[in-house]
Scaffold this active site. Structure first.
Site, PDB file in Angstrom:
ATOM      1  N   LYS A 254      -6.417   7.687  13.644  1.00 22.18           N
ATOM      2  CA  LYS A 254      -6.028   7.235  12.302  1.00 22.18           C
ATOM      3  C   LYS A 254      -7.069   6.235  11.800  1.00 22.18           C
ATOM      4  CE  LYS A 254      -2.604   4.210   9.994  1.00 22.18           C
ATOM      5  NZ  LYS A 254      -1.300   3.512  10.092  1.00 22.18           N
ATOM      6  N   ASP A 259      -4.706  -0.750   4.609  1.00 19.68           N
ATOM      7  CA  ASP A 259      -3.347  -0.267   4.333  1.00 19.68           C
ATOM      8  C   ASP A 259      -2.585  -1.311   3.522  1.00 19.68           C
ATOM      9  OD1 ASP A 259      -0.894   0.923   4.295  1.00 19.68           O
ATOM     10  OD2 ASP A 259      -0.446   0.603   6.431  1.00 19.68           O
ATOM     11  N   LYS A 266       3.129  -3.544   0.739  1.00 23.25           N
ATOM     12  CA  LYS A 266       3.468  -4.492   1.809  1.00 23.25           C
ATOM     13  C   LYS A 266       3.595  -5.896   1.223  1.00 23.25           C
ATOM     14  CE  LYS A 266       1.059  -2.300   5.714  1.00 23.25           C
ATOM     15  NZ  LYS A 266       2.251  -2.058   6.550  1.00 23.25           N
ATOM     16  N   ASP A 277      -6.402  -1.229  10.383  1.00 21.98           N
ATOM     17  CA  ASP A 277      -5.562  -0.034  10.433  1.00 21.98           C
ATOM     18  C   ASP A 277      -6.361   1.257  10.677  1.00 21.98           C
ATOM     19  OD1 ASP A 277      -2.952   0.853  10.510  1.00 21.98           O
ATOM     20  OD2 ASP A 277      -2.856   1.305   8.364  1.00 21.98           O
ATOM     21  N   ASP A 336       4.181   3.598   2.673  1.00 22.27           N
ATOM     22  CA  ASP A 336       3.610   2.763   3.737  1.00 22.27           C
ATOM     23  C   ASP A 336       3.658   3.466   5.102  1.00 22.27           C
ATOM     24  OD1 ASP A 336       2.369   0.603   4.843  1.00 22.27           O
ATOM     25  OD2 ASP A 336       4.138  -0.706   4.837  1.00 22.27           O
ATOM     26  N   GLU A 338       2.028   5.934   6.088  1.00 22.57           N
ATOM     27  CA  GLU A 338       0.927   6.820   5.684  1.00 22.57           C
ATOM     28  C   GLU A 338       0.156   7.384   6.863  1.00 22.57           C
ATOM     29  OE1 GLU A 338       0.617   3.704   6.040  1.00 22.57           O
ATOM     30  OE2 GLU A 338      -1.326   3.474   7.003  1.00 22.57           O
ATOM     31  N   ARG A 340       0.983   8.746   9.673  1.00 21.58           N
ATOM     32  CA  ARG A 340       1.441  10.058  10.143  1.00 21.58           C
ATOM     33  C   ARG A 340       1.030  11.160   9.187  1.00 21.58           C
ATOM     34  NH1 ARG A 340       7.444   7.687  10.187  1.00 21.58           N
ATOM     35  NH2 ARG A 340       6.158   5.842  10.541  1.00 21.58           N
TER      36      ARG A 340
END
Ligand code: BES
Ligand code: MN
Ligand code: ZN
Length: 490
Positions: A254, A259, A266, A277, A336, A338, A340
């Site tokens: 990933k 993010d 967030k 991230d 959020d 995201e 996956r």
């Protein structure tokens, strides 16, 4: 980029020891019994070393601890670092000793006398790993780092044993740099460029851009990046050091360069930490780098999904339904969640394109895994006990914390959607497991698979055994070990 400290390996030489102007490290075991190098230093210092190792200051030390003797008479050195270590010391004590020497030395030139250490290469590895600081964005530039000279009676042997370990450290440095880098520096394009630059060390690198990803149908990955002004990429790195035609191990990462949470924004406090991230993609990149540097005899393909999750007029909304490359549809309840959405398309592509012997994905996927396991262990999820146990063993040997978590149909059910094939979240409870279940829906039955949720271990606020505060490089050593133990045939 942070370069590994260059290390040279030389034959033991008494004049060089006496005349060395920086620091000199020597090992003495817990009983105070001295190896030939220690005896030489003791002679030069007219017995000062012997007096030191007989004091409780030394006898209270644990293996790998260091006690320094400042400005020893009879030597040019600014200090002698006396390391408590037995000749047959355990790998982790050797690494700890190396790490202590790295911390101690500052900018001084360091001369390490390996004495009779059976695995002195491990000390070199600990030293190399801990001799890291991320200075790329400091205006004063990098501090001068002194040299490291390793002195041994068989320097060529030590060098040969150290080289593959230093390749692993070099890969871990790349992981740390990528993970530490702020998102305005490590934009999606900069990330792809840094990976493309690894062609120079023998990796095959292919950069798939927006247009190509659109053609491949990676809609969920693109839906994460569509709110950002930066383009999305998938970068494929291939290392074919194994037998021709052997199915590769696939590593999938990933790579969310930042993010914000997207429209499901967030909270502000701590949001700056989301520069890390892309940690999963960072580990995949670092492993590929070390495989190339040590010319591993294995076929491994690394794939990273590189996107930025931003809120904007073009961003994905909560409630949107997106079609994955596999063909299943996803109702995005929370923008959020995201990671996956990025991974599911890259994992599907990895299997379609490479028919891998096994697949391991790495992601800073959930806050829930940090709640569950803290910063000591990554969460390990798998559909295959043999592969999973092999990984846990490799991680155990490297002392990189890893703990297996459960999966099951009961968790999977929480992803059911009223209007699409699945939702992208399963609710607050068991959040790390439902995230893994989501990914599991994109793993073919025949693919042995591990998902590593590294949200708690990729970057930490306190120093660890082999890293200063910040990005750790967790996983580079474990994955290298897994590969050398199970994928490097003769
Ligand atoms: N990148 C975060 C997870 C994360 C949290 C990484 C803390 C490192 C430290 C991920 O994209 C995320 O936001 N996950 C959400 C999922 C939730 C909306 C289901 C989370 O964990 O809160
Ligand atoms: Mn998120
Ligand atoms: Zn994320």
């Amino acid at each position: 980029m942070t370069a590994l400290t260059p290390m040279s390996f030389v034959q033991t030489d008494i004049d060089q020891i006496a005349g060395h102007a920086g620091r000199v490290a020597v090992t003495v075991d817990a009983t105070g019994k001295m190896n030939p190098s220690a005896r030489r230093i003791n002679k030069l210092t007219k017995g000062a070393l012997e007096r030191l190792v007989q004091s409780t200051k030394f006898t209270d030390l644990k293996p790998g601890d260091v006690l320094s003797m400042g400005y020893p008479t009879g030597m040019a050195a600014e200090a002698v670092d006396v390391v408590q270590l037995a000749n047959n010391a355990d790998v982790h004590d050797l690494r700890k000793a190396g790490a202590n020497l790295a911390k101690q030395r500052g900018e001084a030139d360091l001369l390490v006398l390996t004495g009779g250490l059976r695995k002195s290469a491990e000390l070199c590895f600990g030293l190399a790993m801990r001799d890291y600081s991320f200075e790329d964005n400091k205006s004063k530039g990098k501090p001068r780092k002194g040299s490291v000279t390793v002195m041994a009676s068989t320097p060529d042997e030590v060098k040969a044993a150290a080289e593959p370990l230093l390749a692993i450290a070099d890969g871990a440095f790349m992981t740390r740099d990528l993970t530490n880098e702020p998102a305005n520096v490590l934009t999606t394009t900069e990330f792809a460029d840094r990976l493309a630059a690894m062609k120079s060390i023998g990796l095959e690198v292919e950069v798939l851009d927006d247009a190509k990803l659109e053609k491949l149908g990676m809609r969920t990955l693109l839906s994460v990046g569509q709110g950002s002004a930066s383009p999305s990429y998938v970068v494929v790195m291939k290392w074919n050091g194994g037998k021709k035609g052997t199915a590769p191990l696939a590593l999938v990462g990933k790579g969310v360069v930042f993010d914000t949470g997207g429209i499901s924004l967030k909270p502000g406090a701590g949001m700056e930490d989301m520069t890390m991230d892309m940690g999963g993609a960072g580990v995949v990149s670092g492993v590929m780098r070390s495989l190339a540097l040590r010319k591993a005899k294995a076929n491994v393909v690394g794939l990273v999904g590189i996107v930025e999750n931003m809120p904007s007029g073009t961003a994905t909304r909560p409630g949107d339904v997106i079609k994955t490359m596999k063909g299943d549809t996803v109702e995005v309840i929370n923008t959020d969640a995201e990671g996956r959405l990025v991974l599911c398309d890259v994992m599907w592509y990895a299997q379609e394109q490479f028919k891998p012997a096994a697949m391991i994905d790495l992601a800073t996927l959930t806050g829930a895994i940090v709640v569950g396991l803290g910063h000591e262990n990554a969460g390990v999820f798998s559909n295959n006990d043999t592969l999973c146990n092999a990984f846990l063993k490799a991680a155990g040997a490297e002392k990189e914390g890893a703990w297996r978590m459960p999966m099951g149909a009961g968790y999977d059910k929480l992803l059911e959607s009223r209007i699409a094939d699945m939702k992208n979240i399963g609710g607050r409870n068991g959040g790390a497991v439902t995230a893994a279940q989501f990914l599991g829906r994109f793993v073919k039955d025949e693919t042995p698979w591990i998902h590593l949720d590294i949200a708690g271990v990729a970057s930490v606020k306190e120093e660890t055994a082999l890293a200063p505060k910040g990005a750790t490089g967790w996983g580079v050593a474990s994955l290298n070990r897994l590969i050398s133990d199970h994928y490097e045939g003769e």
